[in-house]
Design a protein around this motif. Structure first.
Motif, mmCIF file in Angstrom:
data_model
loop_
_atom_site.group_PDB
_atom_site.id
_atom_site.type_symbol
_atom_site.label_atom_id
_atom_site.label_comp_id
_atom_site.label_asym_id
_atom_site.label_seq_id
_atom_site.Cartn_x
_atom_site.Cartn_y
_atom_site.Cartn_z
ATOM 1 N N ILE A 27 33.471 30.623 38.277
ATOM 2 C CA ILE A 27 33.445 30.170 36.879
ATOM 3 C C ILE A 27 34.157 31.168 35.972
ATOM 4 N N THR A 28 33.949 32.458 36.234
ATOM 5 C CA THR A 28 34.616 33.494 35.428
ATOM 6 C C THR A 28 36.128 33.401 35.555
ATOM 7 N N MET A 29 36.626 33.189 36.773
ATOM 8 C CA MET A 29 38.073 33.094 36.984
ATOM 9 C C MET A 29 38.656 31.867 36.312
ATOM 10 N N VAL A 30 37.949 30.728 36.410
ATOM 11 C CA VAL A 30 38.443 29.501 35.780
ATOM 12 C C VAL A 30 38.470 29.654 34.251
ATOM 13 N N VAL A 48 43.479 26.153 41.524
ATOM 14 C CA VAL A 48 44.082 27.412 41.971
ATOM 15 C C VAL A 48 43.037 28.308 42.623
ATOM 16 N N VAL A 49 41.854 28.418 41.999
ATOM 17 C CA VAL A 49 40.789 29.251 42.567
ATOM 18 C C VAL A 49 40.366 28.718 43.935
ATOM 19 N N GLN A 67 50.514 36.225 41.619
ATOM 20 C CA GLN A 67 49.837 37.487 41.340
ATOM 21 C C GLN A 67 48.425 37.258 40.800
ATOM 22 N N ILE A 68 48.080 35.994 40.545
ATOM 23 C CA ILE A 68 46.749 35.589 40.070
ATOM 24 C C ILE A 68 46.359 36.403 38.826
ATOM 25 N N SER A 75 51.177 38.535 31.852
ATOM 26 C CA SER A 75 51.521 38.031 33.180
ATOM 27 C C SER A 75 51.320 39.070 34.272
ATOM 28 N N GLN A 76 50.980 40.317 33.886
ATOM 29 C CA GLN A 76 50.766 41.382 34.861
ATOM 30 C C GLN A 76 49.300 41.806 34.960
ATOM 31 N N ILE A 77 48.415 41.243 34.131
ATOM 32 C CA ILE A 77 47.001 41.614 34.136
ATOM 33 C C ILE A 77 46.252 40.689 35.090
ATOM 34 N N PRO A 78 45.656 41.216 36.165
ATOM 35 C CA PRO A 78 44.987 40.340 37.143
ATOM 36 C C PRO A 78 43.696 39.745 36.605
ATOM 37 N N VAL A 79 43.325 38.615 37.161
ATOM 38 C CA VAL A 79 42.077 37.941 36.796
ATOM 39 C C VAL A 79 40.890 38.714 37.378
#
Length: 437
Positions: free
Chosen positions: A161-164, A132-133, A71-72, A32-36
């Motif tokens: 696409i990478t974020m999704v 969300v993106v 925090q995404i 939950s702390q690692i960003p996308v």
């Protein structure tokens, strides 16, 4: 109770389960702390520090994800897609005969339904991740933040696409972690992760109330919220444990030289038979009009009316609609989850009857009558508990993620009671005194 905890850790197999569950919880909080990838964490931090960055329309998802949405991070969607998929499959079980037949097949049929839930979870995660993106790229996730549109510096198709894909993979991993806890840990894994996600937001939200308070440097508001929270926990525990017990008598039967039946039992009908589902339904449904108006960008009369009445949780129209939807969904969910005719038929098949009530249709009508009577106080109780964040918005000027909100308290108390009961039952199997004496 502390002695029981000590005994639980002294039992080798129970200690192994508890430590395994704690290990999964640590992995979940770490994710939950690692960003996308593709997100400017510097700009996210700037927007998080803005006074208006309270989640807005995305407050419910942010609460279930333990603050990971704003925090995404890779676990931004959290357990929400799985919850939605489970609710959808449960509703479809009543409508689609094939799913209803699978449910009656027992463990094998339930395994197939679970597999369908996993597939649906992945599909919903893709759609929610794309939403969300899109919200981040348009600046809708952090309204009022000067760098909201720069949270994703490179809004290209590849980055999107990478974020999704990353968020979808994170949801699949969360689902797998929850199933691991269910199989090898203590309690229901999905419920435990939901519990952890909600509890993780409590310290920050309480401290924010202290910082924004004015009486005695904020300490008066701080301790007032804690006292109100403890009172709410006591009320929720009292109501969640309340039930109406319908006595059932089984007739004695002679098969050969052996006698069967002749026992007395009861059907426990909880006052809050629907649990927290009506609150989630109502909250999700009220988000839809505001989301449509926000993403449409229309300045028409209907969009202006929705923005004025359904964006702020303390508006009278929103409060009335929220309360009425909770009451409606409470009756709706009880109607589809408890079938009086099926219960009456099963009782008649095995020679059971309610004293003073004839078997068959009169029994089903009696069960429906009792269920409707106890659902009324249960639904009103859910509606009043869910309005606590609205009162907090007015009195303490808190954000939408008020720590002792109705949904969070209901989930935390329900999961806590269920987990304690499971540990207690395992302790009692080893001749130890349980938690509830």
């Amino acid at each position: 109770m502390l002695t029981a905890f000590a005994r639980a850790f002294k039992t080798p197999d129970l200690r192994k389960k508890l430590l395994f569950t704690l290990g999964i919880v640590l992995v979940y909080r770490l994710g939950s702390q690692i960003p996308v990838p593709g997100v400017s964490y510097t700009n996210v931090d700037i927007c998080m520090k803005q006074a208006g960055a309270n989640g807005g329309l995305f407050g419910l998802v942010n609460m279930f994800s333990g603050g990971a949405l704003l925090q995404i991070t890779i676990f931004a969607l959290g357990i929400m897609p799985y919850i939605t998929a489970s609710i959808i499959l449960q509703l479809l079980t009543v409508v689609i005969p094939k799913l209803e037949a699978l449910k009656k097949e027992g463990q094998s049929g339930q395994g197939k339904i679970t597999q369908y839930t996993r597939y649906l979870t992945v599909g919903l995660a893709v759609m929610q991740g794309a939403g969300v993106v899109a919200a981040v790229q348009s600046g809708a996730l952090f309204q009022g933040c000067p760098v909201a549109s720069q949270v994703i510096p490179d809004p290209s198709i590849f980055t999107t696409i990478t974020m999704v894909i990353t968020m979808t993979a994170g949801t699949a991993l969360v689902m797998w972690l929850g199933e691991l806890v269910t199989d090898r840990g203590i309690g229901n894994g999905m419920s435990i992760l939901m519990f952890v996600g909600i509890a993780a937001t409590f310290p920050g939200a309480l401290w924010q109330i202290k910082l924004s308070g004015k009486l005695a440097d904020g300490w008066i508001e701080f301790f007032t919220v804690i006292v109100v929270g403890l009172a709410m926990v006591a009320l929720v525990v009292f109501v969640e444990q309340a039930q109406r017990r319908i006595p059932v008598q089984y007739a004695k039967r002679m098969i050969g030289r052996r006698s069967y039946g002749g026992t007395s039992t009861y059907i426990p009908l909880k006052v809050n038979q629907a649990g927290v589902i009506p609150v989630i339904f109502a909250s999700s449904l009220l988000y839809i009009p505001a989301l449509v108006a926000q993403f449409s960008g229309s300045q028409a009369g209907w969009a202006t009316w929705i923005a004025a009445n359904f964006t702020k949780g303390d508006h009278p129209v929103y409060i009335v609609a929220y309360f009425l939807l909770i009451v409606f969904f409470a009756f709706f969910y009880v109607a589809i989850s408890f079938n009086p005719e099926e219960v009456a038929d099963n009782m008649k098949k095995y020679g059971g009857f309610i004293p003073g009530i004839r078997a068959g249709r009169p029994t089903a009508e009696y069960l429906s009558y009792v269920l409707n009577r106890i659902t009324w106080p249960g639904s009103l109780y859910l509606g009043l508990i869910a309005l606590v964040p609205t009162v907090a918005l007015v009195l303490f000027k808190a954000n939408q993620n008020f720590p002792f909100g109705g949904t969070s308290i209901l989930i935390i108390v329900g999961v806590g009671l269920e987990t304690v009961k499971q540990i207690e039952s395992q302790l009692q199997q080893r001749n130890y005194e349980g938690f509830l004496r």
